[in-house]
Design a protein around this motif. Sequence first.
Motif, PDB file in Angstrom:
ATOM      1  N   LEU A   9       7.968 -28.284  23.868  1.00  0.00           N
ATOM      2  CA  LEU A   9       7.521 -29.364  22.987  1.00  0.00           C
ATOM      3  C   LEU A   9       7.136 -30.628  23.749  1.00  0.00           C
ATOM      4  N   ASN A  10       7.189 -30.549  25.074  1.00  0.00           N
ATOM      5  CA  ASN A  10       6.845 -31.704  25.914  1.00  0.00           C
ATOM      6  C   ASN A  10       7.799 -32.869  25.677  1.00  0.00           C
ATOM      7  N   ASN A  11       9.032 -32.533  25.280  1.00  0.00           N
ATOM      8  CA  ASN A  11      10.068 -33.543  25.020  1.00  0.00           C
ATOM      9  C   ASN A  11       9.643 -34.572  23.976  1.00  0.00           C
ATOM     10  N   GLN A  12       8.809 -34.170  23.065  1.00  0.00           N
ATOM     11  CA  GLN A  12       8.361 -35.065  21.992  1.00  0.00           C
ATOM     12  C   GLN A  12       9.300 -34.957  20.788  1.00  0.00           C
ATOM     13  N   LYS A  13       9.997 -36.017  20.506  1.00  0.00           N
ATOM     14  CA  LYS A  13      10.934 -36.017  19.381  1.00  0.00           C
ATOM     15  C   LYS A  13      10.207 -36.164  18.049  1.00  0.00           C
TER      16      LYS A  13
ATOM     17  N   VAL B 119      -4.661 -34.354  21.262  1.00  0.00           N
ATOM     18  CA  VAL B 119      -4.233 -33.655  20.052  1.00  0.00           C
ATOM     19  C   VAL B 119      -3.096 -32.693  20.397  1.00  0.00           C
ATOM     20  N   GLN B 120      -2.040 -32.715  19.591  1.00  0.00           N
ATOM     21  CA  GLN B 120      -0.863 -31.885  19.864  1.00  0.00           C
ATOM     22  C   GLN B 120      -1.079 -30.442  19.414  1.00  0.00           C
ATOM     23  N   VAL B 121      -1.931 -29.742  20.133  1.00  0.00           N
ATOM     24  CA  VAL B 121      -2.167 -28.342  19.816  1.00  0.00           C
ATOM     25  C   VAL B 121      -1.086 -27.471  20.441  1.00  0.00           C
ATOM     26  N   ILE B 122      -0.940 -26.275  19.894  1.00  0.00           N
ATOM     27  CA  ILE B 122      -0.012 -25.280  20.423  1.00  0.00           C
ATOM     28  C   ILE B 122      -0.848 -24.264  21.186  1.00  0.00           C
TER      29      ILE B 122
ATOM     30  N   ARG C 160      -1.771 -28.442  31.547  1.00  0.00           N
ATOM     31  CA  ARG C 160      -1.724 -29.043  32.879  1.00  0.00           C
ATOM     32  C   ARG C 160      -0.435 -29.851  33.045  1.00  0.00           C
ATOM     33  N   SER C 161      -0.049 -30.061  34.273  1.00  0.00           N
ATOM     34  CA  SER C 161       1.180 -30.814  34.543  1.00  0.00           C
ATOM     35  C   SER C 161       1.109 -32.244  34.043  1.00  0.00           C
ATOM     36  N   ASP C 162      -0.098 -32.798  33.961  1.00  0.00           N
ATOM     37  CA  ASP C 162      -0.249 -34.176  33.505  1.00  0.00           C
ATOM     38  C   ASP C 162      -0.553 -34.272  32.011  1.00  0.00           C
ATOM     39  N   ASP C 163      -0.436 -33.185  31.297  1.00  0.00           N
ATOM     40  CA  ASP C 163      -0.661 -33.151  29.855  1.00  0.00           C
ATOM     41  C   ASP C 163       0.647 -33.494  29.151  1.00  0.00           C
ATOM     42  N   ALA C 164       0.681 -34.628  28.468  1.00  0.00           N
ATOM     43  CA  ALA C 164       1.917 -35.104  27.842  1.00  0.00           C
ATOM     44  C   ALA C 164       2.007 -34.801  26.356  1.00  0.00           C
ATOM     45  N   THR C 165       1.035 -34.077  25.810  1.00  0.00           N
ATOM     46  CA  THR C 165       1.021 -33.860  24.357  1.00  0.00           C
ATOM     47  C   THR C 165       1.003 -32.393  23.946  1.00  0.00           C
ATOM     48  N   SER C 166       0.304 -31.557  24.679  1.00  0.00           N
ATOM     49  CA  SER C 166       0.172 -30.158  24.262  1.00  0.00           C
ATOM     50  C   SER C 166       1.519 -29.446  24.241  1.00  0.00           C
TER      51      SER C 166
ATOM     52  N   LEU D 145       9.002 -22.871  16.758  1.00  0.00           N
ATOM     53  CA  LEU D 145       8.194 -23.087  15.557  1.00  0.00           C
ATOM     54  C   LEU D 145       8.967 -23.889  14.518  1.00  0.00           C
ATOM     55  N   GLU D 146      10.255 -23.634  14.412  1.00  0.00           N
ATOM     56  CA  GLU D 146      11.075 -24.393  13.467  1.00  0.00           C
ATOM     57  C   GLU D 146      11.157 -25.861  13.864  1.00  0.00           C
ATOM     58  N   GLU D 147      11.389 -26.125  15.147  1.00  0.00           N
ATOM     59  CA  GLU D 147      11.499 -27.506  15.617  1.00  0.00           C
ATOM     60  C   GLU D 147      10.177 -28.236  15.502  1.00  0.00           C
ATOM     61  N   PHE D 148       9.089 -27.536  15.754  1.00  0.00           N
ATOM     62  CA  PHE D 148       7.784 -28.171  15.581  1.00  0.00           C
ATOM     63  C   PHE D 148       7.610 -28.633  14.131  1.00  0.00           C
ATOM     64  N   THR D 149       7.950 -27.756  13.191  1.00  0.00           N
ATOM     65  CA  THR D 149       7.818 -28.090  11.771  1.00  0.00           C
ATOM     66  C   THR D 149       8.671 -29.298  11.400  1.00  0.00           C
ATOM     67  N   LYS D 150       9.870 -29.368  11.941  1.00  0.00           N
ATOM     68  CA  LYS D 150      10.772 -30.471  11.623  1.00  0.00           C
ATOM     69  C   LYS D 150      10.299 -31.804  12.209  1.00  0.00           C
TER      70      LYS D 150
END
Length: 337
Positions: free
Chosen positions: A25-29, A130-133, A138-144, A326-331
């Motif tokens: 999840l890229n550590n995205q809360k 955009v936070q796509v799945i 890439r290592s410098d991608d902070a959202t995907s 998938l559950e955590e993404f939804t939450k």
Amino acid sequence: MTEKLDKLNNRKDWMSPEERVEFYLNNQKKIELNLDEFEIVKNENYWNQREMRLVSYRDFENTFTHWYCKHLVHLPKIRNLRVLPFYRTYKDLHSLMNFFHPFDRLGMDEVFKDSKYPLFYGEAGKTGHVQVIRKSRRSDDATSIIYNFRTLRLTLPCHVALKADNPWQKKADHVIWRGATTGQEQRVKLVDKYFDKYDIGFASVKQKPQLKGFKRNKVSIKDQLKYKFIISLEGNDVASNLRWILASNSVPIMKKPYWQSWIMEEKLKPNVHYLELNEDLSNLEEILSWAAINDDYCNEIAQNGKNYMSQFLVEKNDLPVQKLLLEEFTKRVSYIN
């Protein structure tokens, strides 16, 4: 084979499902998906139009596509079909098959079946912020966000390697590399530098016919595993041979990975899981000279890699991680216009 892996490998070295999910999840809360931006990026180019989709499990439940992915797409005579009359591209089907697995095999609550997931079926395509799945970033991608897509191409060969492998002591003290001319110029640099010294060459030069002088015979996974050392180089994104090398009794020789996927390449440590090439690939001879007088240590590296990779190959360990992701993404996700 899964039972054998489960018994032989040391689970205490595996990462917890929670740690893995945070990595994916890229550590995205909190995840804010701007639907307008999603559509803009989707329509930026031909490939994004084909490969970006906002889908739910419910969209496919009880459809022919779902049935096809669940029962047919993994079969040997089916999985390499690239064009089907009812679907755009085989990559979509391979990715959807993996997306369906947690729902079909473990069961998920209704809220997750109805949830929308922004899937990207492609490989190295650019999707901005955009936070796509997707299967890699890439290592410098902070959202995907990473998901276990394309397992028929990337993970299935691991099981081939496990069946075909040889004990370390019976392998040749040599190095090998075969690959396509796709991706970064580092592959051309490697072959140009070492073609005359080692068993290194292109298996195919269709995309760059000017390199036909560096073409060698194709070598099966089984025959590559007769070597103690196998080079792994990234192409369009992740190195497709890295997973099966790690799953084997051979040692990968590679640069520090730039691309990250389901196996969390950045967690691999040089001299623990692999031997590290310099950025300019100039130290291969030095690595092999060192390895020749440190055979037992190299054997240990091979076993460390095998243990690391096994956490992704034991389905009863790995599939719940996919479900939790998938559950955590939804939450965590909220959709805005």
